[in-house]
Scaffold this motif. Structure first.
Motif, mmCIF file in Angstrom:
data_model
loop_
_atom_site.group_PDB
_atom_site.id
_atom_site.type_symbol
_atom_site.label_atom_id
_atom_site.label_comp_id
_atom_site.label_asym_id
_atom_site.label_seq_id
_atom_site.Cartn_x
_atom_site.Cartn_y
_atom_site.Cartn_z
ATOM 1 N N LEU A 227 0.830 -1.207 0.000
ATOM 2 C CA LEU A 227 0.000 0.000 0.000
ATOM 3 C C LEU A 227 0.867 1.261 0.000
ATOM 4 C CD1 LEU A 227 -2.735 1.398 0.161
ATOM 5 C CD2 LEU A 227 -2.695 1.068 2.650
ATOM 6 N N CYS A 228 1.967 1.224 0.754
ATOM 7 C CA CYS A 228 2.880 2.376 0.800
ATOM 8 C C CYS A 228 3.398 2.718 -0.597
ATOM 9 C CB CYS A 228 4.045 2.103 1.741
ATOM 10 S SG CYS A 228 3.631 2.184 3.502
ATOM 11 N N GLU A 229 3.730 1.705 -1.377
ATOM 12 C CA GLU A 229 4.218 1.949 -2.736
ATOM 13 C C GLU A 229 3.163 2.657 -3.583
ATOM 14 O OE1 GLU A 229 5.686 -1.595 -4.553
ATOM 15 O OE2 GLU A 229 7.105 -2.042 -2.931
ATOM 16 N N ARG A 230 1.895 2.318 -3.364
ATOM 17 C CA ARG A 230 0.815 2.896 -4.159
ATOM 18 C C ARG A 230 0.508 4.348 -3.778
ATOM 19 N NH1 ARG A 230 -2.392 -0.932 -6.862
ATOM 20 N NH2 ARG A 230 -1.057 -2.713 -7.374
ATOM 21 N N VAL A 231 0.676 4.668 -2.468
ATOM 22 C CA VAL A 231 0.250 6.002 -2.003
ATOM 23 C C VAL A 231 1.420 6.935 -1.709
ATOM 24 C CG1 VAL A 231 -1.877 5.029 -1.050
ATOM 25 C CG2 VAL A 231 0.128 5.290 0.441
ATOM 26 N N GLY A 232 2.645 6.479 -1.922
ATOM 27 C CA GLY A 232 3.798 7.345 -1.733
ATOM 28 C C GLY A 232 4.316 7.437 -0.312
ATOM 29 N N ALA A 233 3.956 6.484 0.537
ATOM 30 C CA ALA A 233 4.470 6.452 1.913
ATOM 31 C C ALA A 233 5.726 5.587 1.970
ATOM 32 C CB ALA A 233 3.409 5.913 2.872
ATOM 33 N N ASP A 234 6.452 5.687 3.084
ATOM 34 C CA ASP A 234 7.680 4.911 3.300
ATOM 35 C C ASP A 234 7.398 3.877 4.384
ATOM 36 O OD1 ASP A 234 10.169 3.941 4.302
ATOM 37 O OD2 ASP A 234 11.187 5.694 3.481
ATOM 38 N N VAL A 235 7.427 2.611 4.024
ATOM 39 C CA VAL A 235 7.054 1.564 4.964
ATOM 40 C C VAL A 235 7.982 1.509 6.173
ATOM 41 C CG1 VAL A 235 8.402 -0.297 3.901
ATOM 42 C CG2 VAL A 235 6.302 -0.839 5.151
ATOM 43 N N GLN A 236 9.243 1.893 5.997
ATOM 44 C CA GLN A 236 10.154 1.858 7.142
ATOM 45 C C GLN A 236 9.793 2.926 8.170
ATOM 46 O OE1 GLN A 236 13.993 1.787 4.953
ATOM 47 N NE2 GLN A 236 14.295 -0.223 5.884
ATOM 48 N N ALA A 237 9.355 4.084 7.690
ATOM 49 C CA ALA A 237 8.883 5.111 8.612
ATOM 50 C C ALA A 237 7.594 4.661 9.294
ATOM 51 C CB ALA A 237 8.646 6.430 7.868
ATOM 52 N N VAL A 238 6.732 4.007 8.531
ATOM 53 C CA VAL A 238 5.474 3.504 9.093
ATOM 54 C C VAL A 238 5.756 2.440 10.148
ATOM 55 C CG1 VAL A 238 3.339 2.264 8.572
ATOM 56 C CG2 VAL A 238 4.167 4.036 7.013
ATOM 57 N N ALA A 239 6.657 1.518 9.830
ATOM 58 C CA ALA A 239 6.992 0.450 10.770
ATOM 59 C C ALA A 239 7.582 1.017 12.061
ATOM 60 C CB ALA A 239 7.971 -0.532 10.128
ATOM 61 N N ARG A 240 8.445 2.012 11.929
ATOM 62 C CA ARG A 240 9.017 2.622 13.123
ATOM 63 C C ARG A 240 7.942 3.336 13.922
ATOM 64 N NH1 ARG A 240 13.138 4.487 16.015
ATOM 65 N NH2 ARG A 240 13.183 6.665 16.676
ATOM 66 N N GLY A 241 7.054 4.035 13.230
ATOM 67 C CA GLY A 241 6.007 4.775 13.916
ATOM 68 C C GLY A 241 5.061 3.896 14.702
ATOM 69 N N ILE A 242 4.699 2.742 14.134
ATOM 70 C CA ILE A 242 3.797 1.858 14.873
ATOM 71 C C ILE A 242 4.557 0.979 15.860
ATOM 72 C CG2 ILE A 242 2.104 1.877 13.007
ATOM 73 C CD1 ILE A 242 2.996 -0.905 12.207
ATOM 74 N N GLY A 243 5.816 0.669 15.528
ATOM 75 C CA GLY A 243 6.605 -0.195 16.402
ATOM 76 C C GLY A 243 6.978 0.443 17.721
ATOM 77 N N LEU A 244 6.997 1.766 17.775
ATOM 78 C CA LEU A 244 7.303 2.465 19.029
ATOM 79 C C LEU A 244 6.157 2.371 20.029
ATOM 80 C CD1 LEU A 244 9.145 5.602 17.616
ATOM 81 C CD2 LEU A 244 10.140 3.760 18.998
ATOM 82 N N ASP A 245 5.011 1.961 19.560
ATOM 83 C CA ASP A 245 3.891 1.676 20.465
ATOM 84 C C ASP A 245 4.215 0.374 21.193
ATOM 85 O OD1 ASP A 245 1.452 0.817 21.606
ATOM 86 O OD2 ASP A 245 0.285 1.876 20.085
ATOM 87 N N ARG A 246 4.344 0.440 22.506
ATOM 88 C CA ARG A 246 4.761 -0.744 23.273
ATOM 89 C C ARG A 246 3.775 -1.894 23.140
ATOM 90 N NH1 ARG A 246 6.333 3.267 27.005
ATOM 91 N NH2 ARG A 246 4.414 2.991 28.197
ATOM 92 N N ARG A 247 2.546 -1.590 22.803
ATOM 93 C CA ARG A 247 1.570 -2.666 22.621
ATOM 94 C C ARG A 247 1.834 -3.447 21.340
ATOM 95 N NH1 ARG A 247 -3.602 1.040 22.602
ATOM 96 N NH2 ARG A 247 -2.132 2.100 21.213
ATOM 97 N N ILE A 248 2.582 -2.850 20.426
ATOM 98 C CA ILE A 248 2.867 -3.487 19.136
ATOM 99 C C ILE A 248 4.299 -3.999 19.085
ATOM 100 C CG2 ILE A 248 3.029 -3.092 16.638
ATOM 101 C CD1 ILE A 248 0.789 -1.001 16.969
ATOM 102 N N GLY A 249 5.265 -3.118 19.411
ATOM 103 C CA GLY A 249 6.667 -3.512 19.370
ATOM 104 C C GLY A 249 7.224 -3.465 17.958
ATOM 105 N N ASN A 250 8.549 -3.332 17.845
ATOM 106 C CA ASN A 250 9.159 -3.132 16.528
ATOM 107 C C ASN A 250 9.693 -4.394 15.883
ATOM 108 O OD1 ASN A 250 11.350 -3.620 18.132
ATOM 109 N ND2 ASN A 250 12.413 -1.711 17.709
#
Length: 438
Positions: A227-250
């Protein structure tokens, strides 16, 4: 404590060596005469960092030995581990438990008095109860304490995982069994390792549920990457952003060509089959398996698209064919789908891998095998990274440009920064990030 490890494959050998490092007297048993002979001569039949030295040190210290004599090993042991293979059955996802059950019969036949029998193999819920039944039926005069002690070893980091685990899970049915397991793992108490004692069924379920959850995280981030490729987002930034949530983890939020190996694919299919037969289907788990299978094939199309949609008559350098780095394991590796698909599209594949070539040669045909990455790239139209070995993380870009017909890299593991590759003048395609140089 005297321990017999039935099965000297990946799990049995690593576990046996680590238990001997704890100070226990361990005998690893296997029916494969060639494997036992290799081990007795100091040769390790698998690649796992640090294992060769660990085995050699404990053999020299007299704490670790190898044999085909199951009867003698079991007779002297206080605890007997079953660490044999449980492959998926052909035509279905169910685990083939024939080796486990045969090991149980052999153990029962070699037992006099009382014995703790520990299942280390990955087995579906209900296996421990069946092992208990087989033991009692085969030798009703003996007393057996059945334990489930699943392994959580990552290939490439197995020794560290055994010596410093997140937890040790033990399904037990008696105080004696619990005492034996505590004694076996006593060195870990110094590190305050959590010990989870539960029922046989819960222990068996913990193993499958853990692996399926991790596989689900991988599949989730892979779909997010698309999806990131289609909408111009960076999956590594997305992964870091959600992974910093302790409920999710990186952890396990790294997109790629799909997961492989001896555990995740097999365990997903086995748990899905168990759930279906129990009347409680796990649709998420089933979907994860389907998506992962299709993703491997989609990665071949990604490489072809990056090369203009036509690879007939072209040469592709493939870096890495094992399912992950620091192992020689080719089981269910994405390369087993990607390489043949490239060849069927008319491409010539020149490949290299630091440890996997010997096994890969048996599984991948008509591949030109090269000693290193630079040899593989010589005269190639593009280079594709399939496995993130450290050997490939700092390649000389100037040298690469001289070797390749055109500076094109398809990085399915995202090991290079996009800006760095753009600055170096490469056409660079990765996963879930912007492509450059097109």
């Amino acid at each position: 404590m005297k321990v017999a490890m039935i099965g000297a494959g990946y799990v049995g050998l690593v576990s046996g060596a680590c238990f001997s490092e704890f100070g226990h007297q361990v005998v690893c048993v296997d029916v494969d005469e060639r494997k036992i002979r290799m081990l007795e001569q100091g040769e390790i039949p698998i690649f796992e960092p640090g294992l060769e030295k660990l085995v050699a040190d404990n053999v020299a210290a007299g704490r670790l030995s190898f044999t085909r004599d199951l009867t003698g090993a079991v007779a002297d042991a206080e605890a007997v581990f079953i660490a044999v293979g449980t492959p998926s059955r052909r035509g279905g996802g169910e685990a083939d438990l024939s080796y486990v059950y045969q090991a149980a019969r052999d153990i029962a036949g070699a037992t006099e008095g009382e014995k703790v029998v520990v299942t280390k193999s990955t087995v579906p819920v209900g296996t421990g109860a069946e092992v208990r039944r087989i033991l009692a039926e085969t030798n009703p005069g003996a007393t057996f304490h059945v334990v489930s002690n699943p392994e959580f070893l990552r290939e490439g980091a197995a020794i560290e995982d055994f010596m410093r685990p997140n937890r040790v899970v033990c399904g037990v049915e008696s105080k004696h069994a619990e005492q034996v397991m505590r004694e076996l793992y006593r060195p870990l108490f110094l590190n305050e390792t959590p010990m989870v004692f539960t029922s046989l069924e819960s222990s068996e379920m913990i193993k499958y549920a853990a692996n399926c959850f991790l596989a689900t995280k991988i599949t989730f981030i892979n779909e997010v990457a698309d999806l990131c490729e289609r909408v111009g987002a960076d999956v590594q930034a997305v992964a870091r952003g959600i992974g910093l949530d302790r409920r999710i983890g990186n952890l396990f939020l790294h997109p790629g060509p799909g997961f492989g190996g001896s555990c995740f694919p097999k365990d997903i299919r086995a748990l899905a089959a168990t759930a279906e037969s129990a009347g409680a289907p796990l649709r998420i788990v089933e979907t994860v398996n389907d998506i992962n299978e299709s993703r491997k094939k989609a990665m071949a199309a990604k490489i072809i698209d990056a090369m203009g949609g036509d690879v007939a008559g072209k040469t592709i350098a493939v870096l890495g064919v094992t399912f992950k780095p620091n192992t020689d394991d080719m089981r269910e590796s994405p390369s087993l789908d990607i390489v043949p698909a490239l060849q069927q599209a008319g491409a010539t594949v020149r490949a290299t891998d630091p440890e996997g070539v010997r096994e890969a040669k048996e599984l991948l045909t008509d591949v030109v095998w090269c000693e290193d990455a630079y040899t593989a790239m010589e005269g190639a139209d593009a280079v594709a990274i399939l496995t993130e070995w450290n050997h490939f993380r700092a390649l000389d870009k100037g040298r690469m440009k001289k070797l390749l017909k055109q500076p094109l890299m398809i990085d399915l593991r995202n090991i290079y920064p996009v800006d760095e590759m753009e600055k170096a003048g490469f056409r660079y395609v990765s996963v879930g990030r912007r492509a450059v140089g097109n």
